[in-house]
Design a protein around this motif. Structure first.
Motif, PDB file in Angstrom:
ATOM      1  N   GLU A  97      11.711   0.049 -20.577  1.00  0.00           N
ATOM      2  CA  GLU A  97      10.844  -0.142 -19.362  1.00  0.00           C
ATOM      3  C   GLU A  97      10.886   0.957 -18.377  1.00  0.00           C
ATOM      4  O   GLU A  97       9.747   1.261 -17.676  1.00  0.00           O
ATOM      5  N   LYS A  98      11.977   1.678 -18.166  1.00  0.00           N
ATOM      6  CA  LYS A  98      12.087   2.478 -17.124  1.00  0.00           C
ATOM      7  C   LYS A  98      11.057   3.613 -17.071  1.00  0.00           C
ATOM      8  O   LYS A  98      10.542   3.948 -15.987  1.00  0.00           O
ATOM      9  N   PHE A  99      10.597   4.211 -18.286  1.00  0.00           N
ATOM     10  CA  PHE A  99       9.832   5.285 -18.558  1.00  0.00           C
ATOM     11  C   PHE A  99       8.332   4.757 -17.813  1.00  0.00           C
ATOM     12  O   PHE A  99       7.463   5.676 -17.404  1.00  0.00           O
ATOM     13  N   ALA A 100       8.048   3.361 -17.876  1.00  0.00           N
ATOM     14  CA  ALA A 100       6.824   3.137 -17.522  1.00  0.00           C
ATOM     15  C   ALA A 100       6.547   2.909 -16.007  1.00  0.00           C
ATOM     16  O   ALA A 100       5.329   2.571 -15.404  1.00  0.00           O
ATOM     17  N   LEU A 101       7.656   2.641 -15.193  1.00  0.00           N
ATOM     18  CA  LEU A 101       7.559   2.660 -13.755  1.00  0.00           C
ATOM     19  C   LEU A 101       6.948   3.705 -12.964  1.00  0.00           C
ATOM     20  O   LEU A 101       7.186   4.891 -13.565  1.00  0.00           O
ATOM     21  N   SER A 102       6.157   3.496 -11.965  1.00  0.00           N
ATOM     22  CA  SER A 102       5.494   4.485 -11.389  1.00  0.00           C
ATOM     23  C   SER A 102       6.592   5.114 -10.361  1.00  0.00           C
ATOM     24  O   SER A 102       7.752   4.479  -9.968  1.00  0.00           O
ATOM     25  N   PRO A 103       6.554   6.432  -9.949  1.00  0.00           N
ATOM     26  CA  PRO A 103       7.771   7.159  -9.161  1.00  0.00           C
ATOM     27  C   PRO A 103       7.706   6.453  -7.865  1.00  0.00           C
ATOM     28  O   PRO A 103       6.502   6.071  -7.380  1.00  0.00           O
ATOM     29  N   LEU A 104       8.716   6.529  -7.251  1.00  0.00           N
ATOM     30  CA  LEU A 104       9.013   6.349  -5.748  1.00  0.00           C
ATOM     31  C   LEU A 104       7.934   7.158  -4.819  1.00  0.00           C
ATOM     32  O   LEU A 104       8.201   8.311  -5.089  1.00  0.00           O
ATOM     33  N   ASN A 138       0.935  -1.120  -0.110  1.00  0.00           N
ATOM     34  CA  ASN A 138      -0.018   0.070   0.050  1.00  0.00           C
ATOM     35  C   ASN A 138       0.831   1.382   0.060  1.00  0.00           C
ATOM     36  O   ASN A 138       0.490   2.201  -0.788  1.00  0.00           O
ATOM     37  N   HIS A 139       2.126   1.017   0.714  1.00  0.00           N
ATOM     38  CA  HIS A 139       2.820   2.292   0.928  1.00  0.00           C
ATOM     39  C   HIS A 139       3.487   2.815  -0.558  1.00  0.00           C
ATOM     40  O   HIS A 139       3.555   3.807  -0.858  1.00  0.00           O
ATOM     41  N   TYR A 140       3.937   1.733  -1.385  1.00  0.00           N
ATOM     42  CA  TYR A 140       4.316   1.959  -2.802  1.00  0.00           C
ATOM     43  C   TYR A 140       3.412   1.795  -3.858  1.00  0.00           C
ATOM     44  O   TYR A 140       3.467   1.857  -5.120  1.00  0.00           O
ATOM     45  N   SER A 141       2.075   1.716  -3.486  1.00  0.00           N
ATOM     46  CA  SER A 141       0.798   1.884  -4.469  1.00  0.00           C
ATOM     47  C   SER A 141       0.863   0.853  -5.314  1.00  0.00           C
ATOM     48  O   SER A 141       0.766   0.808  -6.544  1.00  0.00           O
ATOM     49  N   THR A 142       1.346  -0.470  -4.871  1.00  0.00           N
ATOM     50  CA  THR A 142       1.435  -1.698  -5.766  1.00  0.00           C
ATOM     51  C   THR A 142       0.520  -2.652  -5.397  1.00  0.00           C
ATOM     52  O   THR A 142      -0.115  -2.726  -4.192  1.00  0.00           O
ATOM     53  N   ILE A 143       0.335  -3.899  -6.089  1.00  0.00           N
ATOM     54  CA  ILE A 143      -0.635  -4.719  -5.882  1.00  0.00           C
ATOM     55  C   ILE A 143       0.210  -6.284  -5.668  1.00  0.00           C
ATOM     56  O   ILE A 143       1.060  -6.749  -6.457  1.00  0.00           O
ATOM     57  N   VAL A 144      -0.029  -6.924  -4.703  1.00  0.00           N
ATOM     58  CA  VAL A 144       1.006  -8.365  -4.474  1.00  0.00           C
ATOM     59  C   VAL A 144      -0.110  -9.536  -5.063  1.00  0.00           C
ATOM     60  O   VAL A 144      -1.242  -9.765  -4.381  1.00  0.00           O
ATOM     61  N   MET A 145       0.348 -10.060  -6.003  1.00  0.00           N
ATOM     62  CA  MET A 145      -0.465 -11.115  -6.604  1.00  0.00           C
ATOM     63  C   MET A 145       0.429 -12.271  -6.437  1.00  0.00           C
ATOM     64  O   MET A 145       1.241 -12.787  -7.492  1.00  0.00           O
ATOM     65  N   PRO A 146       0.232 -13.193  -5.528  1.00  0.00           N
ATOM     66  CA  PRO A 146       1.249 -14.384  -5.181  1.00  0.00           C
ATOM     67  C   PRO A 146       0.768 -15.519  -6.602  1.00  0.00           C
ATOM     68  O   PRO A 146      -0.118 -15.635  -7.049  1.00  0.00           O
ATOM     69  N   ALA A 147       2.083 -16.256  -6.828  1.00  0.00           N
ATOM     70  CA  ALA A 147       1.827 -17.163  -7.800  1.00  0.00           C
ATOM     71  C   ALA A 147       1.097 -18.294  -7.333  1.00  0.00           C
ATOM     72  O   ALA A 147       0.994 -18.504  -6.233  1.00  0.00           O
ATOM     73  N   ARG A 148       0.106 -19.007  -8.191  1.00  0.00           N
ATOM     74  CA  ARG A 148      -0.508 -20.107  -7.803  1.00  0.00           C
ATOM     75  C   ARG A 148       0.167 -21.323  -7.132  1.00  0.00           C
ATOM     76  O   ARG A 148       1.413 -21.383  -7.511  1.00  0.00           O
ATOM     77  N   VAL A 149      -0.389 -21.810  -6.178  1.00  0.00           N
ATOM     78  CA  VAL A 149       0.424 -23.037  -5.625  1.00  0.00           C
ATOM     79  C   VAL A 149       0.856 -24.002  -6.609  1.00  0.00           C
ATOM     80  O   VAL A 149      -0.089 -24.514  -7.530  1.00  0.00           O
ATOM     81  N   ARG A 150       1.966 -24.381  -6.584  1.00  0.00           N
ATOM     82  CA  ARG A 150       2.525 -25.417  -7.485  1.00  0.00           C
ATOM     83  C   ARG A 150       2.424 -24.914  -8.916  1.00  0.00           C
ATOM     84  O   ARG A 150       2.147 -25.669  -9.747  1.00  0.00           O
ATOM     85  N   SER A 151       2.430 -23.742  -9.186  1.00  0.00           N
ATOM     86  CA  SER A 151       2.487 -23.115 -10.638  1.00  0.00           C
ATOM     87  C   SER A 151       3.668 -22.255 -10.822  1.00  0.00           C
ATOM     88  O   SER A 151       3.498 -21.102 -10.777  1.00  0.00           O
ATOM     89  N   PRO A 152       4.840 -22.770 -11.082  1.00  0.00           N
ATOM     90  CA  PRO A 152       6.090 -22.222 -11.556  1.00  0.00           C
ATOM     91  C   PRO A 152       5.929 -21.296 -12.634  1.00  0.00           C
ATOM     92  O   PRO A 152       6.772 -19.978 -12.865  1.00  0.00           O
ATOM     93  N   LYS A 153       5.048 -21.534 -13.655  1.00  0.00           N
ATOM     94  CA  LYS A 153       4.744 -20.785 -14.892  1.00  0.00           C
ATOM     95  C   LYS A 153       4.452 -19.357 -14.458  1.00  0.00           C
ATOM     96  O   LYS A 153       4.349 -18.387 -15.274  1.00  0.00           O
ATOM     97  N   ASP A 154       3.771 -19.366 -13.390  1.00  0.00           N
ATOM     98  CA  ASP A 154       3.294 -17.835 -13.012  1.00  0.00           C
ATOM     99  C   ASP A 154       4.339 -16.906 -12.863  1.00  0.00           C
ATOM    100  O   ASP A 154       4.189 -15.662 -12.727  1.00  0.00           O
ATOM    101  N   LYS A 155       5.460 -17.460 -12.374  1.00  0.00           N
ATOM    102  CA  LYS A 155       6.719 -16.209 -12.307  1.00  0.00           C
ATOM    103  C   LYS A 155       8.024 -16.896 -13.102  1.00  0.00           C
ATOM    104  O   LYS A 155       8.927 -17.227 -12.212  1.00  0.00           O
ATOM    105  N   ALA A 156       7.752 -17.162 -14.393  1.00  0.00           N
ATOM    106  CA  ALA A 156       8.782 -18.114 -14.985  1.00  0.00           C
ATOM    107  C   ALA A 156       9.942 -17.171 -15.092  1.00  0.00           C
ATOM    108  O   ALA A 156      11.140 -17.545 -15.181  1.00  0.00           O
ATOM    109  N   SER A 157       9.846 -15.739 -15.298  1.00  0.00           N
ATOM    110  CA  SER A 157      10.949 -14.996 -15.451  1.00  0.00           C
ATOM    111  C   SER A 157      11.758 -14.953 -14.273  1.00  0.00           C
ATOM    112  O   SER A 157      13.122 -15.085 -14.324  1.00  0.00           O
ATOM    113  N   VAL A 158      11.366 -14.930 -12.895  1.00  0.00           N
ATOM    114  CA  VAL A 158      12.039 -14.820 -11.877  1.00  0.00           C
ATOM    115  C   VAL A 158      12.801 -16.298 -11.660  1.00  0.00           C
ATOM    116  O   VAL A 158      13.888 -16.591 -11.385  1.00  0.00           O
TER     117      VAL A 158
END
Length: 515
Positions: free
Chosen positions: A310-317, A233-253
């Protein structure tokens, strides 16, 4: 057919424009145009084997591949720019392109061709492809499976360090940091440092279902850890955890974790550090090298892709970084205090025996009851058992006692009268312990609830006339005695009034008696 490859190779060898034109059979104007366009788009010799004339033509003149088809041409720059905007998809852009083509009486490309041509264009000309991921949309976070270590200077033992990894899927730009543990404090601090490294905030954070971040995650319910939710909430972002046992939800990391394990963790296997700070300095050097490594199949690197795409699309701190806090629950004790790390903090006495939520930071303790703010205290450190008590939290009788000091006692006595002042000063001087004197004066002060100031002053005056050593007990006795006398006198007066205030009465003769 224009011999693009030969033109570029002859130009690299220093052959003049006239010589190149004569050798290839193309005009000097065309040769100059090809050389200038290749310079602008970064095509340099020596050329790769796959860069034949057709490849170079598609790279320098992507629109030529669609000429002669009678179809509405595609504006790739416009498509790439629009895809960076929230909720804009290739399906929407193709629909708009198709409507525009019909309006111009031109034949549009099918959706499959539309996607294929854009993909070819983005792969050759742009650092990122926006078909799957939008810039600034997601940050994926996780702990690396492999660990680092540093050497304790005192014992010589190896101390294990855990590696936090954050990746922006669009540009593959990554951040890594070594921590001493995988607890909540380290987890939150690593997020804060990642945002500072990226210089902005993404719309969404995709994490694993760690207990430090997610309390409960089912198909029907998602409960985040209160501290993790507060940070989001402080950074105005949303947390969306990956589904359980679904590594494709965060394949990049997941992919970045494997790559970082090779290029950073494994690369530091022979580096000897003697503190977590030294280890992070070495890790940051390897991280910079990792983000600067060129892509194998396209131009640029992770850093250039991030800066350009990508940098231009980030919300300011936010103006200030998030200050980490911890949430606990506590029960209000009968003395209207809660216990936190063996320190005691007061809450309004009306909440005795209630469960409250406690937010702890390094310098503050904030108490809530059913999401409603109750009170705040400065956090206590040092000797166990220290209390922090606010007067407004006390019942009235406790407040009266806690505020009772010698100065306050003398001031109160002066408001009653001179005799009361003499009694109070005597009590303060006669007792060996100030605490005992104040206790007696407090008992005297409580008499004000039952008697008037005038009555207390008269009682003190009477006691002083009888003895030079007045006591609270004697004053209480006189007050009761005076009260009783006043009551008897009032009763007698009422009786006399009733006897004199009578109406017409019959005499004894009326009843057959004698006068």
């Amino acid at each position: 057919m224009i011999h693009y490859r030969k033109i570029l190779e002859l130009n690299d060898e220093g052959v003049s424009l006239r010589g190149i034109a004569a050798s290839t059979g193309n005009s000097r104007q065309k040769v100059s145009e090809v050389i200038e366009l290749a310079r602008k788009k970064g095509v340099e010799c020596p050329l790769e084997e796959e860069m034949n004339d057709r490849w170079i033509e598609e790279f320098l003149y992507p629109e030529k591949t669609m000429e002669g088809s009678g179809r509405q041409p595609l504006d790739f720059e416009y498509i790439h720019k629009e895809l960076a905007k929230p909720n804009v998809t290739l399906s929407l852009l193709h629909h708009e392109y198709e409507a525009g083509s019909r309006a111009n009486n031109a034949i549009p490309y099918s959706y499959q061709s539309f996607v294929r041509y854009y993909g070819n264009y983005a792969q050759k000309h742009k650092a990122t492809m926006r078909i799957r991921r939008k810039p600034g949309e997601i940050m994926e976070v996780d702990w690396a499976g492999s660990t680092l270590f540093f050497i304790d200077r005192d014992t010589g033992e190896k101390v294990k360090a855990y590696v936090f990894v954050a990746t922006l899927p669009c540009s593959q730009f990554s951040y890594a940091e070594a921590t001493l543990s995988m607890d909540q404090h380290s987890w939150i601090n690593a997020h804060i440092h990642a945002y500072e490294y990226f210089g902005g905030v993404t719309q969404i954070v995709v994490s694993d279902n760690l207990k430090t971040g997610v309390t409960k995650h089912t198909s029907r319910e998602l409960v985040l850890n209160p501290t993790y939710k507060e940070m989001a909430n402080h950074y105005s972002t949303i947390v969306m955890p990956a589904r359980v046992r679904s590594p494709k939800d965060k394949a990049s990391v997941e992919g970045s974790v494997g790559t970082i394990s090779t290029w950073i963790i494994a690369a530091l296997r022979s580096t000897h550090c003697f503190s977590i700070e030294e280890l992070n300095v070495e890790l940051r050097k390897k991280l910079e090298e990792f983000n600067q490594r060129p892509f194998t199949r396209k131009e640029g690197c992770r850093f250039s892709a991030f800066e350009e795409e990508e940098k231009f699309a980030l919300s300011p701190l936010p103006g200030t970084p998030y200050k980490i806090s911890e949430w606990r629950t506590a029960k209000v004790r009968p003395d209207y205090h809660i216990s936190v790390d063996s320190m005691f903090y007061s809450v309004p006495y009306e909440y005795i025996n209630q469960e409250v939520d406690v937010k702890l930071s390094d310098d503050m303790v904030v108490v809530y009851f059913k999401h409603m703010w109750l009170t705040s205290h400065k956090r206590l450190y040092g000797r166990f058992g220290q209390p922090s008590t606010l007067p407004e939290h006390m019942p009235d009788n406790h407040k009266l006692y806690i505020e009772h000091t010698p100065e306050v006692a003398i001031e109160w006595a002066s408001s009653i009268g001179s005799s009361t002042s003499i009694v109070v000063k005597y009590l303060l001087d006669s007792y060996q312990s100030e605490r005992q004197a104040l206790q007696s004066i407090f008992s005297l002060k409580k008499l004000e609830h039952r008697y008037t100031k005038y009555e207390i002053e008269i009682a003190c005056k009477m006691v002083l006339s009888m003895t030079g050593r007045p006591t609270v007990k004697s004053i209480q006795t006189i007050l009761k005695s005076n009260k009783k006398k006043d009551a008897e006198q009032e009763l007698k007066q009422n009786t006399e009034v009733n006897e004199t205030n009578f109406g017409f009465t019959r005499g004894a003769s009326y009843y057959g008696g004698k006068e």
